[in-house]
Design an enzyme around this catalytic site. Structure first.
Site, PDB file in Angstrom:
ATOM      1  N   SER A 117       0.841  -1.196   0.000  1.00  0.00           N
ATOM      2  CA  SER A 117       0.000   0.000   0.000  1.00  0.00           C
ATOM      3  C   SER A 117       0.882   1.255   0.000  1.00  0.00           C
ATOM      4  CB  SER A 117      -0.947  -0.052   1.208  1.00  0.00           C
ATOM      5  OG  SER A 117      -2.022   0.843   1.074  1.00  0.00           O
ATOM      6  N   HIS A 176      -7.746  -6.069   1.098  1.00  0.00           N
ATOM      7  CA  HIS A 176      -6.546  -5.231   1.026  1.00  0.00           C
ATOM      8  C   HIS A 176      -5.385  -5.827   1.815  1.00  0.00           C
ATOM      9  CE1 HIS A 176      -4.333  -1.560   0.292  1.00  0.00           C
ATOM     10  NE2 HIS A 176      -4.136  -1.381   1.582  1.00  0.00           N
TER      11      HIS A 176
END
Length: 251
Positions: free
Chosen positions: A90, A226
């Site tokens: 990320s 995620h």
């Protein structure tokens, strides 16, 4: 170095270094266990930014340049001595990219492989959603954090912890938007590159990372959201895959 870089296992005889970059609002805790999980040919180092963990009394970085310069000062000698690879998840993907550009521009160094996980490519239309984060209310941000996973639910019930988490998240976002992403150069690198994402997450946009290198590229979609990498089977896959890539590189 110890405050900027977490490295429990020195492994002086290792053939390659793997530098890991945590996500926004994150710390070293997840990647620390990778330090032992990889084979002896790989020594793992984890980046620790100011404002968290043992650096929680230090001011947060002002911009990406400050982050990159600090990491470079801590790691440059090591990176000049041995080949290295970068893994970022990320926000960590963007930091690792900015570091890679700096190392090539200023020191003529390039990783043997870049691994970008759970992140939009800077050329993708989805990347610009990151700029809207400051406009999001805290309550909505907490909902988003809960939806994405990666944070123990009991932490989100603790007002003091959530307050600190939100601040770190916002400070990391401030760092992210200081970088000139409009100036990302295509085919700037020649190393191989792999992108990983959770299959449940929409609008990856990770294909845009492909444009930054002339090397071989791959994209993997692994089961989960995620934070797919926290699933033990996915974590095992990542460790084996990264090891294979490094072993097959020219080190």
């Amino acid at each position: 170095m110890d405050k900027v870089i977490a490295r429990p296992y020195k492994r002086p005889n290792a053939l390659c270094r793997l530098i890991c970059f945590p996500w926004a609002g994150g710390n070293c805790s997840f990647f620390i266990r990778w330090c032992e999980a990889f084979s002896s040919i790989i020594v793992v180092s984890v980046i620790r930014l100011a404002g968290r963990e043992c650096r929680d009394t230090e001011p947060f970085p002002e911009d990406m340049a400050e982050v990159v310069n600090e990491i470079t000062n801590a790691l440059l000698k090591d990176l000049q001595e041995k080949p290295f690879a970068l893994f970022g998840h990320s926000f960590g993907s963007f930091v690792s990219y900015a570091l890679a550009v700096h190392l090539k521009e200023k020191h003529g160094l390039e990783p043997v492989h870049m691994f970008f996980s759970g992140s939009y490519g800077p050329h993708s239309e989805y990347f610009h959603l990151m700029y809207k984060l400051p406009e999001v209310e805290d309550s909505r941000l907490l909902e988003l954090i809960h939806t994405l996973g990666g944070t123990p639910p009991e932490f989100l019930q603790n007002e003091q912890i959530t307050k600190h988490l939100l601040r770190v998240l916002k400070e990391d976002q401030k760092v992210l938007v200081t970088y000139p992403w409009h100036d990302v150069r295509k085919k700037y690198f020649s190393c191989d590159l792999t992108c990983f994402n959770g299959s449940d997450e929409k609008n990856h946009g990770s294909e845009a990372w492909i444009a930054i290198t002339s090397g071989d590229t791959s994209i993997y979609s692994l089961p989960g959201n995620h934070f797919y990498l926290m699933e033990p089977s996915n974590e095992t896959f990542l460790i084996k895959y990264i090891t294979k890539c490094i072993e097959n590189s020219d080190i």
